[in-house]
Motif scaffolding. Structure first.
Motif, PDB file in Angstrom:
ATOM      1  N   ASP A   1       0.800  -1.066  -0.016  1.00 58.89           N
ATOM      2  CA  ASP A   1       0.174   0.015  -0.112  1.00 58.89           C
ATOM      3  C   ASP A   1       0.835   1.300   0.069  1.00 58.89           C
ATOM      4  N   ASP A   2       2.152   1.035   0.570  1.00 60.50           N
ATOM      5  CA  ASP A   2       2.825   2.361   0.708  1.00 60.50           C
ATOM      6  C   ASP A   2       3.265   2.873  -0.562  1.00 60.50           C
ATOM      7  N   TRP A   3       3.413   1.843  -1.368  1.00 60.55           N
ATOM      8  CA  TRP A   3       3.859   2.204  -2.812  1.00 60.55           C
ATOM      9  C   TRP A   3       3.141   3.364  -3.605  1.00 60.55           C
ATOM     10  N   GLN A   4       1.627   3.531  -3.055  1.00 64.63           N
ATOM     11  CA  GLN A   4       0.743   4.335  -3.758  1.00 64.63           C
ATOM     12  C   GLN A   4       0.618   4.364  -5.125  1.00 64.63           C
ATOM     13  N   ILE A   5       0.645   3.261  -5.767  1.00 64.53           N
ATOM     14  CA  ILE A   5       0.482   2.991  -7.153  1.00 64.53           C
ATOM     15  C   ILE A   5      -0.540   2.283  -7.567  1.00 64.53           C
ATOM     16  N   PRO A   6      -1.616   2.649  -8.437  1.00 59.20           N
ATOM     17  CA  PRO A   6      -2.591   2.085  -8.548  1.00 59.20           C
ATOM     18  C   PRO A   6      -2.446   0.622  -9.126  1.00 59.20           C
ATOM     19  N   GLY A   7      -3.243  -0.311  -8.693  1.00 61.62           N
ATOM     20  CA  GLY A   7      -3.025  -1.610  -9.330  1.00 61.62           C
ATOM     21  C   GLY A   7      -2.170  -2.496  -8.338  1.00 61.62           C
ATOM     22  N   TRP A   8      -1.248  -2.019  -7.635  1.00 65.71           N
ATOM     23  CA  TRP A   8      -0.235  -2.374  -6.942  1.00 65.71           C
ATOM     24  C   TRP A   8      -0.331  -2.298  -5.149  1.00 65.71           C
ATOM     25  N   SER A   9      -1.722  -2.565  -4.723  1.00 64.77           N
ATOM     26  CA  SER A   9      -2.018  -2.568  -3.320  1.00 64.77           C
ATOM     27  C   SER A   9      -1.629  -3.655  -2.813  1.00 64.77           C
ATOM     28  N   GLY A  10      -1.814  -3.673  -1.523  1.00 59.09           N
ATOM     29  CA  GLY A  10      -1.378  -5.013  -0.668  1.00 59.09           C
ATOM     30  C   GLY A  10      -2.370  -6.164  -1.108  1.00 59.09           C
ATOM     31  N   ASP A  11      -3.652  -5.935  -1.172  1.00 66.01           N
ATOM     32  CA  ASP A  11      -4.685  -6.758  -1.598  1.00 66.01           C
ATOM     33  C   ASP A  11      -4.151  -7.334  -2.990  1.00 66.01           C
ATOM     34  N   ASP A  12      -3.669  -6.381  -4.102  1.00 73.73           N
ATOM     35  CA  ASP A  12      -3.242  -6.982  -5.157  1.00 73.73           C
ATOM     36  C   ASP A  12      -2.281  -7.873  -5.128  1.00 73.73           C
ATOM     37  N   MET A  13      -1.033  -7.475  -4.328  1.00 76.76           N
ATOM     38  CA  MET A  13       0.182  -8.135  -4.472  1.00 76.76           C
ATOM     39  C   MET A  13       0.037  -9.637  -3.797  1.00 76.76           C
ATOM     40  N   PHE A  14      -0.812  -9.662  -2.549  1.00 77.79           N
ATOM     41  CA  PHE A  14      -1.040 -10.664  -1.802  1.00 77.79           C
ATOM     42  C   PHE A  14      -1.627 -11.809  -2.809  1.00 77.79           C
ATOM     43  N   ALA A  15      -2.559 -11.021  -3.405  1.00 78.94           N
ATOM     44  CA  ALA A  15      -3.315 -12.222  -4.655  1.00 78.94           C
ATOM     45  C   ALA A  15      -2.473 -12.790  -5.716  1.00 78.94           C
ATOM     46  N   TYR A  16      -1.861 -11.860  -6.214  1.00 80.25           N
ATOM     47  CA  TYR A  16      -0.807 -12.353  -7.261  1.00 80.25           C
ATOM     48  C   TYR A  16       0.315 -13.273  -6.522  1.00 80.25           C
ATOM     49  N   MET A  17       0.561 -13.157  -5.428  1.00 80.10           N
ATOM     50  CA  MET A  17       1.644 -14.053  -4.869  1.00 80.10           C
ATOM     51  C   MET A  17       0.879 -15.563  -4.656  1.00 80.10           C
ATOM     52  N   ARG A  18      -0.068 -15.726  -4.673  1.00 84.03           N
ATOM     53  CA  ARG A  18      -0.762 -16.853  -4.624  1.00 84.03           C
ATOM     54  C   ARG A  18      -1.399 -17.086  -5.963  1.00 84.03           C
ATOM     55  N   LYS A  19      -1.573 -16.045  -6.840  1.00 83.49           N
ATOM     56  CA  LYS A  19      -2.250 -16.259  -8.164  1.00 83.49           C
ATOM     57  C   LYS A  19      -3.707 -16.515  -8.040  1.00 83.49           C
ATOM     58  N   VAL A  20      -4.448 -15.489  -7.518  1.00 87.76           N
ATOM     59  CA  VAL A  20      -5.811 -15.875  -7.649  1.00 87.76           C
ATOM     60  C   VAL A  20      -6.429 -14.950  -8.903  1.00 87.76           C
ATOM     61  N   CYS A  21      -7.507 -15.403  -9.344  1.00 85.75           N
ATOM     62  CA  CYS A  21      -8.163 -14.738 -10.473  1.00 85.75           C
ATOM     63  C   CYS A  21      -8.569 -13.442  -9.992  1.00 85.75           C
ATOM     64  N   MET A  22      -7.902 -12.433 -10.773  1.00 90.78           N
ATOM     65  CA  MET A  22      -8.032 -11.058 -10.497  1.00 90.78           C
ATOM     66  C   MET A  22      -9.309 -10.346 -10.860  1.00 90.78           C
ATOM     67  N   ALA A  23      -9.717 -11.072 -11.756  1.00 92.89           N
ATOM     68  CA  ALA A  23     -11.192 -10.597 -12.395  1.00 92.89           C
ATOM     69  C   ALA A  23     -12.464 -10.762 -11.237  1.00 92.89           C
ATOM     70  N   SER A  24     -12.181 -11.637 -10.223  1.00 98.66           N
ATOM     71  CA  SER A  24     -13.303 -12.004  -9.379  1.00 98.66           C
ATOM     72  C   SER A  24     -12.843 -11.504  -7.976  1.00 98.66           C
ATOM     73  N   SER A  25     -13.865 -11.309  -7.247  1.00 97.18           N
ATOM     74  CA  SER A  25     -13.495 -10.794  -5.719  1.00 97.18           C
ATOM     75  C   SER A  25     -14.251 -11.723  -4.811  1.00 97.18           C
TER      76      SER A  25
END
Length: 586
Positions: A106-130
């Motif tokens: 979150d501290d990066w303050q860059i759209p698309g790179w939040s903590g939720d985004d990165m934690f999802a990508y580190m386990r690779k969850v379908c990003m199109a679905s919540s």
């Protein structure tokens, strides 16, 4: 047979680069070239056998980088070993899956790179679905294999990817260290290093090992996951990237190990995934960097990008060893005593079990040091100018200052060679500094791609780094010497002529830290991404190199700031995110 034209060219077959190549190859109408400077890894036993990690250093499978003398560590030079083969440093690292905390990203303050985004990508969850992740989700990155004793946060893991991960069965000394950590105020939370939900506590760390075999980035492009539309070119360096008159990246110049040169074109995009040391070097050789620095090397400056090679960040680590008074607590007897080493190797060869089947780290903890530092004048003065809600290190309460981890036997970087061969036993507690304020640089001395870049980590240049690290080492010693699990089994320091076990003051630790502190191999930040108002940002939010088109960077060099964790899982996550960005653009 390497072709002359590809849709995508990936420059670097390390952790992130392999992921990018694999994910782009899921589009069967695309063809991809993955270029790796080192050899293939399929026949290297010391990669799949996690206990053989050190055998890959100081050889052709190591980049063999060494810093210049650095003032903050008493003028010492530090060896920066990196894996130079397909899979890169994912084949020589500690196998640890420590993601950090969501706030770090979150501290990066860059759209698309939040903590939720990165934690999802580190386990690779379908990003199109919540929706919550299910075990039946396909196309994940992580493939987690739980054990009965491990209290996993199931929704925090993936279960269907190439990256095999499992909990580590600990030696008795590690179980005792967890008790000591708990007794010294660090609550036990088994899976805290996966969830990132706790900044002060202890737990277990899952590893990229399963059934005795290390899992690496190369697994994304080899064996069951190899696709016919990926060509892999090993033992080949990317000399530079070429651009057309519109500053679009169109081809790469390649030099083989034997010196043979060739050029390969890219119809769509070129991705630089050469790591935090070599990615900025490649950009500089290609004319992207600080204009004044490039001109000194007679490199025509295509883009004056002053941030290339700057903002180098790394986690410092300090080993402190102790001798134990009881047999069988550590795993030294499985390696150093008698013919144990040969027996361990034969066991691994036959059954893929034993000491060589895993990495000898044990108990782990995150810690905040607020109460311990609050009366320090330097801390108090720095707090006056810290942003609201932040401490002098720039952290919120949800982010740890340091990490502790223990070894399950004597060992570490090669300077630690006082092995307990006479039936004695020893282990270390390691203290790792998060959120370093000291920043280093990566530069090049020439346009020769075979000449390593110059990496100056600038360790401990900021006095706050030394303050926090020394207090952390002091706390670690208290855990060992006073903790409920270890206070009655520790005889003293190892080797015996050291007396650090008796240190009680923070200042007593400073000479040891300056003499012993070394890299934790978590380099980042040298091609950082940033928003449009950041003049030092090399990349935009979609990892595109500013000032040109058709070129991205995808590895840990893109990090604006270094997270409070280890870089393996973010490297995988960055590769996954980069591939999605590229697919979306196509």
């Amino acid at each position: 047979m390497v072709q002359k034209v590809y849709d995508y060219i990936i420059c670097g077959g390390g952790t992130s680069g392999c992921v990018v190549a694999a994910r782009l190859a899921e589009s069967t109408d695309s063809n991809i070239l993955l270029i790796e400077a080192g050899p293939d890894c399929k026949d290297n036993e010391n990669i799949k056998m996690a206990g053989g990690w050190s055998k890959n250093f100081d050889s052709e499978t190591d980049w063999n980088l060494v810093t210049p003398p650095m003032q903050g560590v008493d003028g010492r030079q530090v060896k920066l070993s990196r894996g130079k083969f397909l899979g890169g440093s994912s084949g020589v690292n500690g196998t640890l899956c420590i993601r950090g905390t969501p706030q770090d990203f979150d501290d990066w303050q860059i759209p698309g790179w939040s903590g939720d985004d990165m934690f999802a990508y580190m386990r690779k969850v379908c990003m199109a679905s919540s929706r919550p992740m299910r075990k039946t989700d396909l196309n994940q990155s992580e493939n987690f294999h739980n054990k009965e004793w491990f209290q996993a946060e199931e929704k925090a893991h993936g279960y269907d990817g190439p990256l095999h991960i499992e909990p580590h069965d600990m030696a008795p000394i590690s179980e005792l260290m967890l008790k000591s950590m708990e007794s010294q105020g660090l609550p036990l939370d088994h899976d805290m290093f996966t969830t990132g939900s706790r900044s002060h506590g202890c737990g277990h760390v899952p590893r990229t090992v399963h059934k005795g075999l290390r899992s690496t980035g190369a697994d994304f492009v080899m064996n069951d996951y190899h696709r016919p539309n990926i060509d892999i070119l090993v033992d080949s360096l990317v000399d530079k990237i070429n651009f057309d008159s519109n500053k679009r990246a169109v081809s790469v110049d390649i030099v083989s190990k034997s010196g043979e040169k060739s050029t390969v074109q890219a119809k769509k995009e070129i991705v630089v995934s050469s790591g935090s040391y070599c990615s900025p070097a490649l950009l500089m050789r290609s004319g992207i960097g600080a204009k004044e620095e490039l001109q000194k090397l007679n490199i025509e400056c295509l883009v004056d990008s002053p941030g290339v090679g700057k903002n180098l960040l790394d986690h410092l680590i300090v080993f402190v060893f102790y001798e134990v008074s009881k047999d069988g607590l550590t795993n030294d007897h499985l390696v150093y005593h008698g013919d144990a080493a040969m027996q361990a190797y034969l066991l691994y060869k036959e059954k893929k079990t034993g000491i060589l089947s895993t990495f000898p780290f044990g108990a782990f903890a995150f810690a905040r040091l607020d109460e311990r530092l609050k009366d320090e004048p330097l801390w108090q003065e720095a707090q006056k100018t810290a942003p609201e809600g932040r401490d002098p290190m720039g952290l919120t309460k949800s982010q740890p200052h340091i990490e502790f981890f223990t070894t399950e036997l004597y060992g570490g970087p090669k300077q630690y060679d006082k092995y307990p061969i006479d039936k004695k036993s020893a282990f270390a507690i390691c203290t790792e500094l998060f959120s370093p304020r000291s920043k280093g640089t990566v530069t090049i001395k020439s346009t020769d791609p075979f000449e390593n870049p110059v990496v100056d980590c600038n360790y401990l240049a900021d006095e706050l780094d030394l303050l926090v690290l020394s207090e952390g080492v002091r706390f670690g010693n208290e855990i060992v010497m006073n903790g409920a699990g270890t206070k009655d089994v520790v005889k003293g320091s190892w080797p015996a002529d050291l007396t650090h076990h008796a240190f009680t003051k923070r200042e007593e630790w400073i000479p040891h830290i300056k003499k012993e502190a070394t890299t934790c191999y978590h380099a980042a930040g040298t091609c950082k991404m940033g928003n449009d108002d950041d003049p030092m940002a090399v990349l935009d939010a979609e990892l595109r190199v500013r000032g040109v088109t058709g070129l991205r960077v995808a590895d840990c060099s893109i990090m604006p700031s270094l997270h409070g964790g280890h870089t393996q899982m973010p490297a995988y996550g960055i590769g996954e995110k980069a591939a999605d960005l590229i697919k979306a653009a196509a």
